[in-house]
Design an enzyme around this catalytic site. Structure first.
Site, PDB file in Angstrom:
ATOM      1  N   HIS A   1      -4.856  -2.249  -7.158  1.00 24.90           N
ATOM      2  CA  HIS A   1      -4.040  -1.891  -8.320  1.00 24.90           C
ATOM      3  C   HIS A   1      -4.909  -1.514  -9.518  1.00 24.90           C
ATOM      4  O   HIS A   1      -4.851  -0.390 -10.003  1.00 24.90           O
ATOM      5  CB  HIS A   1      -3.029  -2.983  -8.698  1.00 24.90           C
ATOM      6  CG  HIS A   1      -2.103  -3.353  -7.599  1.00 24.90           C
ATOM      7  ND1 HIS A   1      -1.266  -2.434  -6.997  1.00 24.90           N
ATOM      8  CD2 HIS A   1      -1.882  -4.537  -6.969  1.00 24.90           C
ATOM      9  CE1 HIS A   1      -0.565  -3.037  -6.051  1.00 24.90           C
ATOM     10  NE2 HIS A   1      -0.928  -4.307  -6.007  1.00 24.90           N
TER      11      HIS A   1
ATOM     12  N   ASP B   1       1.110  -1.070   0.361  1.00 20.61           N
ATOM     13  CA  ASP B   1       1.389  -2.369  -0.254  1.00 20.61           C
ATOM     14  C   ASP B   1       2.702  -2.986   0.214  1.00 20.61           C
ATOM     15  O   ASP B   1       2.799  -3.508   1.317  1.00 20.61           O
ATOM     16  CB  ASP B   1       1.352  -2.212  -1.775  1.00 20.61           C
ATOM     17  CG  ASP B   1       1.325  -3.538  -2.519  1.00 20.61           C
ATOM     18  OD1 ASP B   1       1.304  -4.586  -1.852  1.00 20.61           O
ATOM     19  OD2 ASP B   1       1.332  -3.532  -3.761  1.00 20.61           O
TER      20      ASP B   1
END
Length: 446
Positions: free
Chosen positions: A268, A319
């Site tokens: 991220h 993810d």
């Protein structure tokens, strides 16, 4: 040694698209030869029409999150309310149910052209925290699921020891925790790599591993020269809590404890300071962007361009599996940057495909994957250039077509180690992937 010859109508060779390429895959699962200028298929060759690219690398996955698709789209909320729903699904997992779900999810990935997945794995124990008879039963289920689906896996076994800075795990998190980093290291050391599986490590986040134990996890990875991943600055609340507890950002805390480096990937890297970006780039710590999840969870847009310019290699992941489509992840990284900057063309299609292939595999410990060249792993995928999304494009612009128009639905073939896993859009090992997904997800809701 048996050879399989594939004739690629068009092939992306990293810098350009080449028509008429003959690729030979050896019995060892590697590319033995690559010849260009082959206008017609050689006798007996497997014909792959469309654009063939190296296999895609999904550098960040939580397989069980696939069960959340659509369920978490009801109503509003934040990352933290989404997490409460995720915990409920995690509580219902067993080694058998996780194998069934992950096999279906990894088959969905193969259908999307993904040949290697980085599984950020933290559901280790039974509900309540008691170990299974085999303490690695859940990790073994994931490794076997990848084999059953025909793809490679880097199992990023995750240390998750705390609910927050100085807080004991909450009831949902007990099955994630080994108690201490030393106990985590002892358990994960029993996992062994296989032909299709590497073993890596992960720090769930700076809130989930006490600062004094970070070096134990990074030291384990360093000793084995294994990849090390960490969720980093996904949420501003985590940054604020880290500042309050340690007087520094999560990136600075990781730097202080020797976690950053070329085998480490921050996942991220959304809310960073200028100093954070310099630290990550200066240590060549990687960045795994997960744009479809980051926008789904309203996380924000990470500074991918600045990170790469500073020296941080970029990879991509799906993810939470809001969708499983690495072409969309690549496209979204560029389009997010366009929205923020109001200018176009931050990455070329070649650069975006490199993030989805070679750099993604490198982040997962496979330096010999992600390229169509002799000696590389014979992992590749073919994208249709004649679908309703891709028809009409000039073949030499196949990379642009793949990144900016195609979707996972346009994947026609996926080959892993020279073995056809997806042929003409159908999975060769899991005959009915939608049913496998439906049944394994329904079992978690029973």
């Amino acid at each position: 040694m048996s050879l399989t010859t594939y004739w690629l109508e068009h092939a992306w060779l990293g810098t350009h698209v080449e028509p008429g390429v003959a690729l030979e895959a050896g019995g060892d699962g590697r590319i033995t030869a690559l010849r260009t200028g082959v206008e017609t298929p050689p006798p007996g060759a497997e014909v792959l029409r469309g654009l063939t690219v190296p296999g895609l690398a999904n550098a960040h996955s939580h397989a069980f999150h696939r069960a959340l698709r659509s369920v978490v789209q009801v109503g509003s909320g934040t990352f933290w309310t989404w997490r409460d729903v995720m915990y409920k699904v995690a509580q219902n997992l067993t080694p058998d149910s996780y194998f069934a779900l992950a096999r279906a999810v990894y088959a969905e990935m193969a259908l999307a052209g993904i040949t290697n997945v980085g599984e950020f794995h933290y559901v280790h124990h039974a509900p309540g925290g008691a170990p299974y008879a085999d303490p690695n039963a859940m990790g073994e289920a994931l490794i076997e699921a990848a084999a059953a689906a025909g793809i490679r896996i880097t199992l990023l076994d995750t240390a998750y020891l705390s609910a927050g800075f100085g807080q004991a795990p909450n009831p949902h998190q007990l099955r994630f925790s080994d108690g201490t980093a030393d106990a985590w290291a002892e358990r994960v050391s029993a996992l062994k790599p296989r032909a299709h599986a590497l073993i890596g490590a992960a720090i769930h986040s700076v809130r989930a591993v006490p600062a004094g134990q970070l070096a134990t996890v990074s030291g384990w990875a360093e000793e084995r020269r294994a990849p090390l991943h960490v969720h980093l600055s996904e949420q501003t609340a985590e940054n604020d809590a880290c500042q309050e507890a340690h007087g520094r950002t999560p990136t600075q805390l990781l730097a202080d404890h020797g976690v950053l480096g070329p085998r480490t990937t921050g996942v991220h890297n959304t809310h960073l300071t200028d100093i954070d970006i310099a630290l990550l780039g200066g240590t060549t710590t990687g960045t795994c962007m997960c744009p479809t999840t980051e926008r789904d969870l309203a996380d924000g847009i990470g500074p991918a361009g600045r990170l790469q310019h500073a020296g941080s290699p970029l990879s991509l992941g799906s993810d939470s599996h809001a969708v499983i489509d690495l072409l969309e992840e690549a496209r979204a990284m560029e389009l997010n940057e366009r929205l923020r900057s109001r200018t176009r063309g931050h990455w070329t299609a070649n650069a975006l495909l490199t993030a989805a292939t070679a750099d993604g595999h490198a982040a997962l410990g496979l330096a010999d994957a992600g390229r169509l060249e002799a000696g590389a792993l014979a992992d590749f995928t073919t994208i249709a250039l004649d679908s309703v999304r891709t028809a009409g494009a000039v073949p030499r612009l196949g990379a642009e077509t793949a990144v900016f128009a195609a979707t996972a639905v346009d994947v026609r073939h996926t080959v892993v180690g020279g073995r056809h896993i997806v042929r003409d859009g159908a999975h060769t090992l899991v005959p009915d992937v939608p049913s496998a997904l439906s049944e394994s997800i329904a079992a978690l809701r029973a």
